[in-house]
Scaffold this motif. Sequence first.
Motif, PDB file in Angstrom:
ATOM      1  N   THR A 155       0.818  -1.210   0.000  1.00  0.00           N
ATOM      2  CA  THR A 155       0.000   0.000   0.000  1.00  0.00           C
ATOM      3  C   THR A 155       0.860   1.272   0.000  1.00  0.00           C
ATOM      4  O   THR A 155       0.354   2.373   0.231  1.00  0.00           O
ATOM      5  N   ALA A 156       2.154   1.119  -0.267  1.00  0.00           N
ATOM      6  CA  ALA A 156       3.098   2.245  -0.428  1.00  0.00           C
ATOM      7  C   ALA A 156       3.161   3.136   0.813  1.00  0.00           C
ATOM      8  O   ALA A 156       3.388   4.341   0.700  1.00  0.00           O
ATOM      9  N   ASN A 157       2.977   2.536   2.004  1.00  0.00           N
ATOM     10  CA  ASN A 157       3.037   3.338   3.227  1.00  0.00           C
ATOM     11  C   ASN A 157       3.788   2.621   4.348  1.00  0.00           C
ATOM     12  O   ASN A 157       3.466   2.793   5.520  1.00  0.00           O
ATOM     13  N   ALA A 158       4.802   1.825   4.001  1.00  0.00           N
ATOM     14  CA  ALA A 158       5.649   1.198   5.015  1.00  0.00           C
ATOM     15  C   ALA A 158       6.483   2.289   5.696  1.00  0.00           C
ATOM     16  O   ALA A 158       7.223   3.026   5.032  1.00  0.00           O
ATOM     17  N   ARG A 159       6.364   2.390   7.026  1.00  0.00           N
ATOM     18  CA  ARG A 159       6.986   3.506   7.712  1.00  0.00           C
ATOM     19  C   ARG A 159       7.348   3.125   9.148  1.00  0.00           C
ATOM     20  O   ARG A 159       6.775   2.194   9.714  1.00  0.00           O
TER      21      ARG A 159
END
Length: 276
Positions: A155-159
């Motif tokens: 989901t392009a939000n690894a943080r």
Amino acid sequence: MTQRYAIGPRETAAMTTDELRENFLLENLFVAGTIELVYTHYDRMIVGGAVPTTEPLPLPNPENLKAEFFLQRRELGILNIGAAGTVTVDGTVHELGNQDCLYVGKDAREVTFASADANQPAQYYLLSAPAHHAYPTRRMTQAEATPVQLGSQETANARTIYKYIYLEGLQSCQLVMGLTQLQPGSVWNTMPSHVHDRRMEVYVYFDLPENQRVLHMMGQPQQTRPLWVNNRQAVLSPPWSIHTGCGTSNYTFIWGMAGENLEYTDMDPVTIDQLR
């Protein structure tokens, strides 16, 4: 010290791009050799930046605070986003490396910012809120801030979230402060979105590569508005507004809040299908 006044959702919904930027975007906080301060009428938060070079910079006491010294009725969170430096509080020296944090409690009279190397200066991000109690001045390095992993590459939000000033960390009256690093390949922050009607928030984006930007989205969930944000620029987020962004590259941002409570998880979720 300049000022930004509180604005409601109805007025914001009718603003042009220039008006949004004038009222919510802080473009020039980090200026070499100076301390820049902005007084906001959202929970009386003061947002600032200090970039000492050849000479140390003392924390000023702006006349419009009507105080004997800056922290007479306030507390201060400091997070270094530059090279190594020191912050001296009433004669005690605190070393701050990159992404280290210092909380300074109410009643501290003298605060001075310095850089270890004038050619590679420290860049101190400042958040100050009214305080009713004097908590002790304490430092927390990034290594001491327990990281929390959220999101995913899918989901392009690894943080990674680092919490410094909060209920289980550095104690404060109402400040909550930390930072979030997005992993390479991830660009979304705070998605799904949320609001928290009990406190305001400020984001400052940094570690953006040259010529890259973050598209920060604000406004009520059904009336979102975009702001294009450059490296080391900050956005004011009223309690009624979402605060989420998508970058043209990965980046890091500092989040800081003031208001009703110190619970990091105090938020009202907004599902993706509710956004307009």
